[in-house]
Design a protein around this motif. Sequence first.
Motif, PDB file in Angstrom:
ATOM      1  N   UNK A   1     -66.180 -21.675 110.432  1.00  0.00           N
ATOM      2  CA  UNK A   1     -66.470 -20.409 111.084  1.00  0.00           C
ATOM      3  C   UNK A   1     -67.810 -20.512 111.792  1.00  0.00           C
ATOM      4  N   UNK A   2     -67.970 -19.706 112.833  1.00  0.00           N
ATOM      5  CA  UNK A   2     -69.177 -19.750 113.652  1.00  0.00           C
ATOM      6  C   UNK A   2     -69.769 -18.356 113.800  1.00  0.00           C
ATOM      7  N   UNK A   3     -71.089 -18.316 113.889  1.00  0.00           N
ATOM      8  CA  UNK A   3     -71.795 -17.061 114.150  1.00  0.00           C
ATOM      9  C   UNK A   3     -72.997 -17.391 115.023  1.00  0.00           C
ATOM     10  N   UNK A   4     -73.289 -16.527 115.991  1.00  0.00           N
ATOM     11  CA  UNK A   4     -74.456 -16.743 116.834  1.00  0.00           C
ATOM     12  C   UNK A   4     -75.701 -16.733 115.963  1.00  0.00           C
ATOM     13  N   UNK A   5     -76.525 -17.767 116.106  1.00  0.00           N
ATOM     14  CA  UNK A   5     -77.700 -17.906 115.251  1.00  0.00           C
ATOM     15  C   UNK A   5     -78.777 -16.909 115.661  1.00  0.00           C
ATOM     16  N   UNK A   6     -79.181 -16.061 114.717  1.00  0.00           N
ATOM     17  CA  UNK A   6     -80.236 -15.103 114.986  1.00  0.00           C
ATOM     18  C   UNK A   6     -81.619 -15.739 114.950  1.00  0.00           C
ATOM     19  N   UNK A   7     -81.727 -16.881 114.263  1.00  0.00           N
ATOM     20  CA  UNK A   7     -82.989 -17.623 114.214  1.00  0.00           C
ATOM     21  C   UNK A   7     -82.659 -19.089 113.969  1.00  0.00           C
ATOM     22  N   UNK A   8     -83.605 -19.943 114.226  1.00  0.00           N
ATOM     23  CA  UNK A   8     -83.382 -21.383 114.278  1.00  0.00           C
ATOM     24  C   UNK A   8     -82.755 -21.945 113.005  1.00  0.00           C
ATOM     25  N   UNK A   9     -83.242 -21.533 111.856  1.00  0.00           N
ATOM     26  CA  UNK A   9     -82.790 -22.131 110.596  1.00  0.00           C
ATOM     27  C   UNK A   9     -81.732 -21.303 109.879  1.00  0.00           C
ATOM     28  N   UNK A  10     -81.100 -20.393 110.604  1.00  0.00           N
ATOM     29  CA  UNK A  10     -80.099 -19.543 109.982  1.00  0.00           C
ATOM     30  C   UNK A  10     -78.927 -20.370 109.469  1.00  0.00           C
ATOM     31  N   UNK A  11     -78.590 -20.165 108.209  1.00  0.00           N
ATOM     32  CA  UNK A  11     -77.524 -20.929 107.548  1.00  0.00           C
ATOM     33  C   UNK A  11     -76.957 -20.014 106.475  1.00  0.00           C
ATOM     34  N   UNK A  12     -75.758 -19.490 106.702  1.00  0.00           N
ATOM     35  CA  UNK A  12     -75.232 -18.412 105.877  1.00  0.00           C
ATOM     36  C   UNK A  12     -74.018 -18.868 105.091  1.00  0.00           C
TER      37      UNK A  12
END
Length: 127
Positions: A97-108
Amino acid sequence: QPQVVESGGGLVQPGGSLRLSCAASGFALAVYAIGWFRQAPGKEREGVSCISMSGGSTKYADSVNGRFTISRDNAENTVYLQMNSLKPEDTAVYYCAAVIAGFRDMCLMSPNEYHVWGQGTQVTVSS
């Protein structure tokens, strides 16, 4: 229309390895954080691993830590999940799944955070 397509699943014996691929189309993967999830019959979808848009940040579920490795090739618009030392309990349908990264190190690791999903690929670990 952004899409991701998983591939690489199959039947493998316990202790074996598989490499899953998640190919993106219709968007530039480089600005998206990516997660791998899995769902076994009768169970809820769970986070397996995630990777930030640059690849600099990764996370793993405790159950796969040390056995699975996530990586990405933004030039190829593809994310990989290398799965080693597979166990029967790893049997599930695996989704990326993909999500637009809100910040550089975002990893959910929560599936609720993602809005682009693939159709899944079956992984079966059995002798």
